[in-house]
Design an enzyme around this catalytic site. Structure first.
Site, mmCIF file in Angstrom:
data_model
loop_
_atom_site.group_PDB
_atom_site.id
_atom_site.type_symbol
_atom_site.label_atom_id
_atom_site.label_comp_id
_atom_site.label_asym_id
_atom_site.label_seq_id
_atom_site.Cartn_x
_atom_site.Cartn_y
_atom_site.Cartn_z
ATOM 1 N N ASP A 8 0.861 -1.177 0.000
ATOM 2 C CA ASP A 8 0.000 0.000 0.000
ATOM 3 C C ASP A 8 0.906 1.238 0.000
ATOM 4 O O ASP A 8 2.135 1.109 -0.044
ATOM 5 C CB ASP A 8 -0.932 -0.039 1.216
ATOM 6 N N HIS A 60 -3.013 -0.390 -3.657
ATOM 7 C CA HIS A 60 -3.537 0.945 -3.361
ATOM 8 C C HIS A 60 -4.443 1.442 -4.476
ATOM 9 O O HIS A 60 -4.127 1.294 -5.670
ATOM 10 C CB HIS A 60 -2.391 1.944 -3.181
ATOM 11 N N HIS A 104 -1.461 1.187 6.714
ATOM 12 C CA HIS A 104 -1.875 2.321 7.535
ATOM 13 C C HIS A 104 -2.895 1.873 8.571
ATOM 14 O O HIS A 104 -3.450 0.777 8.489
ATOM 15 C CB HIS A 104 -2.499 3.404 6.645
ATOM 16 N N HIS A 115 -7.673 5.161 7.310
ATOM 17 C CA HIS A 115 -8.966 4.836 6.694
ATOM 18 C C HIS A 115 -9.080 3.322 6.602
ATOM 19 O O HIS A 115 -8.115 2.601 6.863
ATOM 20 C CB HIS A 115 -9.103 5.465 5.302
#
Length: 272
Positions: A8, A60, A104, A115
């Site tokens: 990502d 991503h 993340h 998110h």
């Protein structure tokens, strides 16, 4: 030894702002190269550890961020969408371990660019009452295929959220979050060295790693960003409306749950 590296961008060293992660921005062109170099570091670490085959999954956005000609030629590349297994596509090929690079923290967390799947649509996702981010959801999907997550990199908040899910994994901290769009990062060179070493270390100890497994049918609770999105998603007859922004559904497997969530993510484009 066959290894899947899921890459990502939000957890990559030097990435802080939404302009860096959205195609069409000049800063994105630089960030996608930083992402590619961290993927290459992970690939190198896998081969250092004795891997015989490496798949690198572009995980991503539109899943076509990393220029294929800049990736380590020893790896095969998984790119493009839609695809059923999304961020862990390739796990079905009989891999022995998954490494997550540049990940993340989950939605509404304190991590950099936090998110879960779709920042426009989803405010939170729980599986069986446990709030999960992308690492947890896709780690559990890999677990259904019997494959453990052995290594992951990202900011300090991401690591603190996911260490309990993957207690045997090697975590590499690329930066410390001081806000949603701010932090203190390693240099790209330092981050790549740490990722390469982390992957090698993790694969050397992979015998201790256990797949993340959620048994049986899964009750999924989805909090949406707006009531209009909940209205839209509840057009799907299997979804139960809990309140203005919360809905619930049952899926027979984690894979089915993830596929349903990704369908909702795609549906949300109708309201943009």
């Amino acid at each position: 030894m066959k290894v899947l590296i899921s890459t990502d961008i939000e957890g990559v060293a030097g990435v802080y702002h939404s302009e860096q992660v959205r195609a069409g921005n000049p800063e994105y062109e630089r960030a996608r190269l930083l992402m590619t170099h961290e993927a290459n570091a992970a690939i190198a670490g896998a081969f250092d550890a004795g891997a015989t085959e490496v798949l690198v999954n572009d995980s991503h956005g539109g899943f076509r961020n990393m220029p294929p000609d800049l990736l380590d030629a020893r790896a095969r590349v998984v790119q493009g969408k839609p695809r059923y297994l999304s961020m862990v596509a390739g796990v079905e090929e009989g891999v022995d371990a998954v490494c997550m690079v540049g990940y993340h923290s989950r939605a509404q967390g304190r991590g950099i660019l936090a998110h879960t799947i779709n920042s426009f649509a989803f405010a939170g996702i729980s599986l069986g009452g446990q709030e999960l981010g992308e690492a947890g959801l896709y780690g559990a999907l890999a677990g259904e295929y019997g494959v453990p997550v052995v290594m992951a990199s990202g900011d300090d908040v991401f690591i603190s959220e996911n260490r309990p899910l993957f207690p045997h994994a090697t975590f590499v901290e690329t930066k410390k979050a001081t806000g949603c769009t701010s932090g203190v990062s390693l240099s790209p060179e330092q981050s790549r060295r740490a990722i390469r070493a982390g992957v090698e270390e993790a694969l050397a100890a992979r015998a201790k790693a256990k797949p993340l497994v959620f048994e049986g049918p899964q009750t999924v609770t989805l909090r949406t960003q707006t009531s209009a999105l909940a209205d839209l998603f509840c057009q799907w007859p299997d979804f139960e409306r809990v309140d203005g922004v919360t809905l619930r559904f049952t899926a027979r497997t984690v894979e089915a749950a993830v596929r349903m969530l990704n369908c909702c993510s795609a549906m949300s484009s109708m309201l943009r």
